[in-house]
Design a protein around this motif. Structure first.
Motif, short mmCIF file in Angstrom:
data_model
loop_
_atom_site.label_atom_id
_atom_site.label_comp_id
_atom_site.label_asym_id
_atom_site.label_seq_id
_atom_site.Cartn_x
_atom_site.Cartn_y
_atom_site.Cartn_z
N LYS A 41 0.82 -1.22 0.00
CA LYS A 41 0.00 0.00 0.00
C LYS A 41 0.85 1.26 0.00
O LYS A 41 0.55 2.23 -0.72
CB LYS A 41 -0.92 0.00 1.22
N ASN A 42 1.92 1.28 0.79
CA ASN A 42 2.66 2.51 1.04
C ASN A 42 4.01 2.61 0.35
O ASN A 42 4.57 3.71 0.22
CB ASN A 42 2.87 2.69 2.54
N LYS A 43 4.58 1.48 -0.03
CA LYS A 43 5.92 1.39 -0.61
C LYS A 43 6.99 1.97 0.33
O LYS A 43 8.04 2.47 -0.10
CB LYS A 43 5.99 2.10 -1.97
N ILE A 44 6.70 1.90 1.63
CA ILE A 44 7.69 2.12 2.66
C ILE A 44 7.52 0.99 3.67
O ILE A 44 6.48 0.33 3.70
CB ILE A 44 7.54 3.49 3.36
N LEU A 45 8.54 0.78 4.50
CA LEU A 45 8.51 -0.34 5.43
C LEU A 45 7.91 0.08 6.77
O LEU A 45 8.20 1.17 7.27
CB LEU A 45 9.92 -0.88 5.65
N PRO A 46 7.11 -0.79 7.35
CA PRO A 46 6.59 -0.49 8.68
C PRO A 46 7.62 -0.81 9.76
O PRO A 46 8.60 -1.52 9.51
CB PRO A 46 5.39 -1.44 8.79
N LEU A 47 7.37 -0.31 10.95
CA LEU A 47 8.12 -0.77 12.11
C LEU A 47 7.56 -2.13 12.52
O LEU A 47 6.35 -2.31 12.58
CB LEU A 47 7.99 0.22 13.26
N ILE A 48 8.45 -3.07 12.80
CA ILE A 48 8.02 -4.44 13.11
C ILE A 48 8.51 -4.80 14.51
O ILE A 48 9.71 -4.74 14.80
CB ILE A 48 8.58 -5.44 12.08
N GLY A 49 7.57 -5.17 15.36
CA GLY A 49 7.92 -5.63 16.69
C GLY A 49 7.75 -7.13 16.82
O GLY A 49 7.23 -7.79 15.92
N ILE A 50 8.18 -7.66 17.96
CA ILE A 50 8.05 -9.09 18.24
C ILE A 50 7.46 -9.24 19.63
O ILE A 50 7.97 -8.68 20.60
CB ILE A 50 9.42 -9.80 18.15
N THR A 51 6.36 -9.96 19.71
CA THR A 51 5.68 -10.16 20.99
C THR A 51 6.43 -11.18 21.84
O THR A 51 7.30 -11.90 21.35
CB THR A 51 4.24 -10.66 20.76
N PRO A 52 6.10 -11.28 23.12
CA PRO A 52 6.75 -12.29 23.98
C PRO A 52 6.53 -13.71 23.49
O PRO A 52 7.32 -14.61 23.83
CB PRO A 52 6.07 -12.07 25.34
N ASN A 53 5.50 -13.93 22.67
CA ASN A 53 5.24 -15.26 22.11
C ASN A 53 6.00 -15.54 20.83
O ASN A 53 5.91 -16.62 20.27
CB ASN A 53 3.74 -15.45 21.86
N GLY A 54 6.73 -14.54 20.36
CA GLY A 54 7.49 -14.70 19.13
C GLY A 54 6.76 -14.26 17.88
O GLY A 54 7.29 -14.38 16.77
N ASP A 55 5.53 -13.76 18.01
CA ASP A 55 4.77 -13.30 16.85
C ASP A 55 5.28 -11.95 16.39
O ASP A 55 5.73 -11.12 17.20
CB ASP A 55 3.27 -13.18 17.20
N TYR A 56 5.16 -11.70 15.08
CA TYR A 56 5.49 -10.39 14.53
C TYR A 56 4.31 -9.44 14.73
O TYR A 56 3.15 -9.86 14.71
CB TYR A 56 5.83 -10.50 13.05
N ASP A 57 4.63 -8.14 14.88
CA ASP A 57 3.59 -7.16 15.14
C ASP A 57 3.94 -5.87 14.43
O ASP A 57 5.03 -5.32 14.64
CB ASP A 57 3.47 -6.93 16.66
N VAL A 58 3.05 -5.38 13.56
CA VAL A 58 3.25 -4.11 12.89
C VAL A 58 2.94 -2.99 13.88
O VAL A 58 1.84 -2.92 14.44
CB VAL A 58 2.36 -3.98 11.64
N LEU A 59 3.90 -2.10 14.08
CA LEU A 59 3.78 -1.08 15.13
C LEU A 59 3.28 0.27 14.64
O LEU A 59 3.10 1.18 15.42
CB LEU A 59 5.13 -0.91 15.82
N ASN A 60 3.12 0.43 13.32
CA ASN A 60 2.59 1.70 12.82
C ASN A 60 1.61 1.49 11.69
O ASN A 60 1.33 0.37 11.33
CB ASN A 60 3.74 2.60 12.34
#
Length: 241
Positions: free
Chosen positions: A222-241
């Motif tokens: 959609k944006n052609k820029i990269l999101p900030l990516i976090g990692i939860t305590p369970n090891g899942d990826y999480d988009v932060l923005n």
């Protein structure tokens, strides 16, 4: 003798790679071609910022480039990944022959690889350390040449020449973190999506893992820029923005 263009008195990237004499000569010729291709796309050479993403089932590797962090990324070229090791799904243990899936960066440049040239990924990342085998998660995952694989992302030599030079140029220009994202499929390709749906039909864990990758794909599409990516305590990826 190879005629080589220079910019602002800087030595060609090919001469800074540290490869063998034969490979350096090949890279010098390739660099001039890349410079011309970049110019036609309005991109500065050497590259300022590079983003690489690969699709396992679709056997493709893309190189995206932008001139500064105020621009959107532009697709420079799509390369054919010539051999696929393993199957759909993340890497979880040493010796499973799986290509990792997830979000990585180039952690090492090897100009004297036994596979022509190679770019090492930082597998296992923080998510893999949580979800993979705790004692033997595996390692040594590269984008490399020679078109062979036991869990890496292999290209033909003339292709890795280009990818290596582009990435090295960005590194020399100060991009210390060159992201490499590996997806199981192109989520907007109907044939790929149908295959994944059938393959993962009874695998809830795989479906859950892939569901964590798709938001990053969607954000970039959609944006052609990269999101900030976090990692939860369970090891899942999480988009932060």
């Amino acid at each position: 003798m190879v005629c080589v263009k220079t910019i602002f008195g800087q030595a060609p990237i090919a001469q800074q790679v540290g490869a063998s004499v034969q490979i350096t000569a090949e890279l010098l010729q390739k660099e001039n071609l890349l410079r011309d291709e970049f110019a036609k796309k309005g991109l500065l050479w050497p590259a300022r910022e590079v983003y690489i993403r690969s699709f396992k089932y679709d056997s493709q590797l893309e190189v995206w480039v932008r001139n500064n962090d105020n621009e959107k990324f532009q697709l420079f070229k799509t390369y054919k990944v010539c051999v696929l090791a393993g199957t759909i799904g993340p890497k979880r243990v040493d010796g499973d022959y799986q290509v990792p899936e997830g979000f990585y960066y180039i952690s090492e440049f090897n100009p004297r690889s036994e596979y022509h040239l190679s770019l090492k990924l930082n597998y296992p990342n923080e998510s893999d350390k949580i979800l993979s085998d705790k004692t033997k998660p595996g390692g040594g995952i590269y984008i490399h040449g020679d078109c062979v694989s036991v869990g890496c992302i292999p290209l033909q030599n003339f292709q890795i020449d280009e990818v290596y030079l582009i990435a090295m140029g960005a590194k020399l220009n100060g991009e210390s973190f060159i992201p490499v994202h590996v997806f199981p499929i192109r989520f907007n390709n109907r044939q790929s999506l149908d295959y994944y749906t059938k393959y993962s039909f009874d695998d809830i864990d795989l479906q859950h893992f892939t569901a964590g990758l798709k938001p990053v794909y969607d954000y970039f599409e959609k944006n052609k820029i990269l999101p900030l990516i976090g990692i939860t305590p369970n090891g899942d990826y999480d988009v932060l923005n």
